[in-house]
Design a protein around this motif. Structure first.
Motif, PDB file in Angstrom:
ATOM      1  N   GLY A 148       0.899  -1.215   0.049  1.00 13.88           N
ATOM      2  CA  GLY A 148      -0.132  -0.025  -0.046  1.00 13.88           C
ATOM      3  C   GLY A 148       0.777   1.287   0.279  1.00 13.88           C
ATOM      4  N   TYR A 149       1.864   1.276   0.884  1.00  8.27           N
ATOM      5  CA  TYR A 149       2.750   2.233   0.917  1.00  8.27           C
ATOM      6  C   TYR A 149       3.406   2.881  -0.200  1.00  8.27           C
ATOM      7  CZ  TYR A 149       6.189   5.740   3.166  1.00  8.27           C
ATOM      8  OH  TYR A 149       6.899   6.671   3.552  1.00  8.27           O
ATOM      9  N   THR A 150       3.840   1.693  -0.898  1.00 10.70           N
ATOM     10  CA  THR A 150       5.075   1.912  -2.187  1.00 10.70           C
ATOM     11  C   THR A 150       3.886   2.252  -3.427  1.00 10.70           C
ATOM     12  OG1 THR A 150       6.469   0.143  -1.650  1.00 10.70           O
ATOM     13  CG2 THR A 150       6.336   0.838  -3.684  1.00 10.70           C
ATOM     14  N   LYS A 151       2.520   1.563  -3.442  1.00  6.32           N
ATOM     15  CA  LYS A 151       1.658   2.042  -4.344  1.00  6.32           C
ATOM     16  C   LYS A 151       1.417   3.530  -4.346  1.00  6.32           C
ATOM     17  CE  LYS A 151      -2.372   0.613  -6.904  1.00  6.32           C
ATOM     18  NZ  LYS A 151      -3.880   0.043  -6.700  1.00  6.32           N
ATOM     19  N   LYS A 152       0.901   3.943  -3.225  1.00  3.52           N
ATOM     20  CA  LYS A 152       0.703   5.428  -2.893  1.00  3.52           C
ATOM     21  C   LYS A 152       1.976   6.259  -3.215  1.00  3.52           C
ATOM     22  CE  LYS A 152      -0.689   4.797   1.523  1.00  3.52           C
ATOM     23  NZ  LYS A 152      -1.247   5.060   2.870  1.00  3.52           N
ATOM     24  N   GLN A 153       3.069   6.105  -2.809  1.00 12.19           N
ATOM     25  CA  GLN A 153       4.206   6.882  -3.017  1.00 12.19           C
ATOM     26  C   GLN A 153       4.527   7.064  -4.383  1.00 12.19           C
ATOM     27  OE1 GLN A 153       5.936   8.521  -1.048  1.00 12.19           O
ATOM     28  NE2 GLN A 153       7.916   8.070  -1.030  1.00 12.19           N
ATOM     29  N   TRP A 154       4.626   5.882  -5.131  1.00 15.10           N
ATOM     30  CA  TRP A 154       5.028   6.020  -6.556  1.00 15.10           C
ATOM     31  C   TRP A 154       3.884   6.056  -7.426  1.00 15.10           C
ATOM     32  CZ3 TRP A 154       9.861   7.207  -7.210  1.00 15.10           C
ATOM     33  CH2 TRP A 154      10.757   6.829  -6.105  1.00 15.10           C
ATOM     34  N   ARG A 245       7.994  12.258  -8.841  1.00 17.98           N
ATOM     35  CA  ARG A 245       6.814  12.107  -7.809  1.00 17.98           C
ATOM     36  C   ARG A 245       6.572  13.396  -6.994  1.00 17.98           C
ATOM     37  NH1 ARG A 245       2.266   9.898  -8.549  1.00 17.98           N
ATOM     38  NH2 ARG A 245       1.949   9.252  -6.415  1.00 17.98           N
ATOM     39  N   GLY A 246       5.443  13.944  -7.009  1.00 21.20           N
ATOM     40  CA  GLY A 246       5.179  15.143  -6.312  1.00 21.20           C
ATOM     41  C   GLY A 246       4.950  14.924  -4.854  1.00 21.20           C
ATOM     42  N   LEU A 247       4.678  15.728  -3.970  1.00 25.29           N
ATOM     43  CA  LEU A 247       4.208  15.527  -2.620  1.00 25.29           C
ATOM     44  C   LEU A 247       3.428  16.831  -2.349  1.00 25.29           C
ATOM     45  CD1 LEU A 247       7.363  14.284  -0.266  1.00 25.29           C
ATOM     46  CD2 LEU A 247       5.224  12.859  -1.033  1.00 25.29           C
ATOM     47  N   ARG A 248       2.476  16.429  -1.567  1.00 22.88           N
ATOM     48  CA  ARG A 248       1.604  17.663  -1.042  1.00 22.88           C
ATOM     49  C   ARG A 248       1.647  17.627   0.582  1.00 22.88           C
ATOM     50  NH1 ARG A 248      -3.552  18.506   0.372  1.00 22.88           N
ATOM     51  NH2 ARG A 248      -3.999  16.315  -0.121  1.00 22.88           N
ATOM     52  N   PHE A 249       1.818  18.745   1.286  1.00 22.57           N
ATOM     53  CA  PHE A 249       2.025  18.812   2.654  1.00 22.57           C
ATOM     54  C   PHE A 249       0.908  19.490   3.247  1.00 22.57           C
ATOM     55  CE2 PHE A 249       6.382  18.339   1.032  1.00 22.57           C
ATOM     56  CZ  PHE A 249       6.689  17.416   1.682  1.00 22.57           C
ATOM     57  N   GLN A 250       0.209  18.855   4.271  1.00 21.72           N
ATOM     58  CA  GLN A 250      -0.790  19.545   4.804  1.00 21.72           C
ATOM     59  C   GLN A 250      -0.121  19.820   6.475  1.00 21.72           C
ATOM     60  OE1 GLN A 250      -4.439  17.678   6.310  1.00 21.72           O
ATOM     61  NE2 GLN A 250      -5.318  18.752   4.598  1.00 21.72           N
ATOM     62  N   HIS A 251       0.084  20.922   6.826  1.00 26.01           N
ATOM     63  CA  HIS A 251       0.569  21.482   8.039  1.00 26.01           C
ATOM     64  C   HIS A 251      -0.620  21.751   9.029  1.00 26.01           C
ATOM     65  CE1 HIS A 251       4.679  21.239   6.305  1.00 26.01           C
ATOM     66  NE2 HIS A 251       4.220  22.009   5.524  1.00 26.01           N
ATOM     67  N   VAL A 303       5.204  19.592 -14.886  1.00 24.22           N
ATOM     68  CA  VAL A 303       6.143  20.577 -15.028  1.00 24.22           C
ATOM     69  C   VAL A 303       5.618  21.793 -14.234  1.00 24.22           C
ATOM     70  CG1 VAL A 303       7.386  22.257 -16.725  1.00 24.22           C
ATOM     71  CG2 VAL A 303       6.873  19.699 -17.249  1.00 24.22           C
ATOM     72  N   GLY A 304       6.629  22.339 -13.499  1.00 21.81           N
ATOM     73  CA  GLY A 304       6.203  23.387 -12.664  1.00 21.81           C
ATOM     74  C   GLY A 304       5.867  23.238 -11.189  1.00 21.81           C
ATOM     75  N   ASP A 305       5.467  21.999 -10.951  1.00 20.37           N
ATOM     76  CA  ASP A 305       5.519  21.591  -9.310  1.00 20.37           C
ATOM     77  C   ASP A 305       6.703  21.244  -9.019  1.00 20.37           C
ATOM     78  OD1 ASP A 305       2.713  21.289 -10.176  1.00 20.37           O
ATOM     79  OD2 ASP A 305       2.675  19.213 -10.037  1.00 20.37           O
ATOM     80  N   GLU A 306       6.811  21.318  -7.478  1.00 18.76           N
ATOM     81  CA  GLU A 306       8.174  20.867  -7.056  1.00 18.76           C
ATOM     82  C   GLU A 306       8.422  19.519  -7.034  1.00 18.76           C
ATOM     83  OE1 GLU A 306       9.945  23.017  -5.294  1.00 18.76           O
ATOM     84  OE2 GLU A 306       8.632  24.752  -4.643  1.00 18.76           O
ATOM     85  N   MET A 307       9.976  19.363  -7.244  1.00 18.42           N
ATOM     86  CA  MET A 307      10.147  18.001  -7.587  1.00 18.42           C
ATOM     87  C   MET A 307      10.571  17.216  -6.295  1.00 18.42           C
ATOM     88  SD  MET A 307      12.102  19.275 -10.660  1.00 18.42           S
ATOM     89  CE  MET A 307      11.807  21.042  -9.987  1.00 18.42           C
ATOM     90  N   TYR A 308      10.240  15.919  -5.889  1.00 13.26           N
ATOM     91  CA  TYR A 308      10.702  15.341  -4.956  1.00 13.26           C
ATOM     92  C   TYR A 308      11.423  13.960  -5.240  1.00 13.26           C
ATOM     93  CZ  TYR A 308       8.139  18.736  -2.088  1.00 13.26           C
ATOM     94  OH  TYR A 308       7.592  20.068  -1.794  1.00 13.26           O
ATOM     95  N   TYR A 309      10.703  13.119  -5.617  1.00 14.04           N
ATOM     96  CA  TYR A 309      11.247  11.973  -6.036  1.00 14.04           C
ATOM     97  C   TYR A 309      11.451  11.677  -7.624  1.00 14.04           C
ATOM     98  CZ  TYR A 309       9.893  10.695  -1.420  1.00 14.04           C
ATOM     99  OH  TYR A 309       9.734  10.619   0.159  1.00 14.04           O
ATOM    100  N   PRO A 310      12.776  11.434  -8.089  1.00 13.17           N
ATOM    101  CA  PRO A 310      12.834  11.075  -9.428  1.00 13.17           C
ATOM    102  C   PRO A 310      12.254   9.596  -9.831  1.00 13.17           C
ATOM    103  CG  PRO A 310      14.868  10.875  -8.525  1.00 13.17           C
ATOM    104  CD  PRO A 310      13.918  11.355  -7.349  1.00 13.17           C
ATOM    105  N   VAL A 311      11.633   9.700 -10.952  1.00 18.44           N
ATOM    106  CA  VAL A 311      11.250   8.335 -11.455  1.00 18.44           C
ATOM    107  C   VAL A 311      12.290   7.704 -12.480  1.00 18.44           C
ATOM    108  CG1 VAL A 311       9.199   7.162 -12.585  1.00 18.44           C
ATOM    109  CG2 VAL A 311       8.820   9.196 -11.400  1.00 18.44           C
TER     110      VAL A 311
END
Ligand code: UDP
Length: 379
Positions: A148-154, A245-251, A303-311
């Motif tokens: 589950g974690y990997t499927k969500k992450q990637w 892969r992008g990420l969204r943070f909810q603080h 393109v334009g989003d912050e970059m987190y994990y290279p595919v």
């Protein structure tokens, strides 16, 4: 005239700037964002140092790198011991004897090994992440901790991903639940931003400056450019864009002294939309009756989003190589974005130190050969 215009104030650019400045070079650091420290940036939210772009735990086996960072901050003795929440059940992670005791009741390494032998699925040459994990620990652990974690992450099935992504995580038949095997680990007291301020002290830094919006002017002001941004952007996506892969943070500020009792909880089922909840005050402890929690949501990237994990698929690797071949002679590159590699902080620092050493040696060699240029001298 600068010796180096350094594009990007993350670890690569900042360490390189420090070393070259200390060797007598004239450096300018420019940064597109409004702040220094790249994705290590920590913001002070009511006294709590919040890792704005995801948790950063400093760990390394490299004593030289450890000594280097300790010049700019005092590191706490933090070690990373996240927990897993799988469908409401709290489990020890990374997989260790506590985990196997919780799931199967085993109490010794021998009992654990016997049970794992029965669980492992014999796969001679595991061709992907799923097959590799099944061959190491079997289906129950794969489904509890990884699928589950990997499927969500990637955003894709683990059987379409390389096993290299997960091989960095330990699987231990001891009670040790430390996430990392490294000799040195810690969090800079006072936050990463303060570490970067010291790292860059005395070096001119311009934030909110987009190198690419004024590239010719910057190029004309220096002998060399050290570029740490993505290469596809440098070449205006001429050959196409690399995939991330992008990420969204909810603080979220919560009015309680301690919300989850630990720095990070991984949510490993496929249904919970986030992968992690992080409670920042556990990284750099402070007494307060409030706390800051961040939920981390993996996201598709454009393109334009912050970059987190290279595919890092084959197509991406090829594109990266083609862009590298297009680099002008007076450009040096490094760091996670420019090399399109998911590096840990210590690896980026080591590579920046290495490049600086090479540059200093090259400059000395040039002076010896031509005597036309005053040598870079150490302060
Ligand atoms: N991973 C997993 N379950 C977890 C944590 C990690 O399956 O609870 C896998 C996942 O595929 C992830 C990889 O291990 O991409 C590497 O994890 P790591 O913690 O190194 O990722 P990071 O913290 O850098 O995002």
């Amino acid at each position: 005239m600068y010796d180096y215009v350094i594009v990007g104030a993350g670890f690569f650019g900042s360490v390189f700037a420090r070393q070259m400045t200390d060797a007598g070079a004239k450096c300018l650091v420019i940064e597109k964002r409004s702040h220094i420290a790249g994705n290590c940036y920590t913001d002070d939210v009511d006294g709590i140092h919040v890792h704005q772009y995801g948790p950063h735990i400093f760990h390394t086996n490299d004593e030289g790198v450890w000594n280097f960072v300790n010049r700019f901050a005092r590191f706490s003795r933090f070690s990373y011991r996240p927990k897993v929440n799988f469908r409401g059940r709290m489990l020890s992670f990374p997989i260790n004897l506590t985990t196997l005791h919780q799931l199967w009741g085993v109490k010794t390494p021998q009992e654990a090994e016997r049970r794992l032998q029965a669980e492992r699925i014999p796969i001679e040459n595991p061709a992907n992440l799923e097959e590799w994990v099944l061959s190491q620990v079997g289906r129950e652990l794969y489904e509890t901790f990884v699928y589950g974690y990997t499927k969500k992450q990637w955003g894709r099935e683990p059987k379409t991903l390389p096993s290299s992504i997960i091989r960095r995580l330990p699987i231990r038949l001891t009670w040790n639940d430390d996430y990392f095997n490294d000799r040195f680990c810690g969090i800079p007291e006072g936050g990463y931003t303060q570490l970067f301020q010291k790292l860059l002290s005395g070096i001119p830094v311009e934030t909110n400056v987009d190198f690419l919006a004024d590239r010719c002017r910057f190029e004309s002001r220096c002998k060399q450019v050290v570029y740490t941004g993505p290469l596809d952007r440098l070449f205006e996506y001429e050959l196409g864009a690399n995939d991330w892969r992008g990420l969204r943070f909810q603080h979220q500020v919560i009015q309680t002294a301690d919300h989850q009792g630990i720095a990070a909880i991984n949510y490993t089922d496929a249904e919970t939309p986030y992968t992690r909840s992080v409670e920042h005050k556990h990284f750099d402890p402070v007494q307060s009756d409030h706390t800051v929690i961040t939920h981390e949501y993996p996201a598709d990237w454009q393109v334009g989003d912050e970059m987190y994990y290279p595919v890092n698929n084959e197509q991406g690797e090829q594109l990266q190589q083609r862009y590298l071949a297009m680099l002008p002679k007076n450009y040096l590159v490094g760091g996670r974005l420019a090399t399109y590699r998911y590096y840990d902080m210590h690896q980026v620092i080591a590579s920046a130190l290495h490049l600086a050493t090479k540059e200093i040696a090259r400059d000395k060699g040039r002076v010896l050969r031509t005597s036309a240029h005053p040598p870079l001298t150490r302060r």
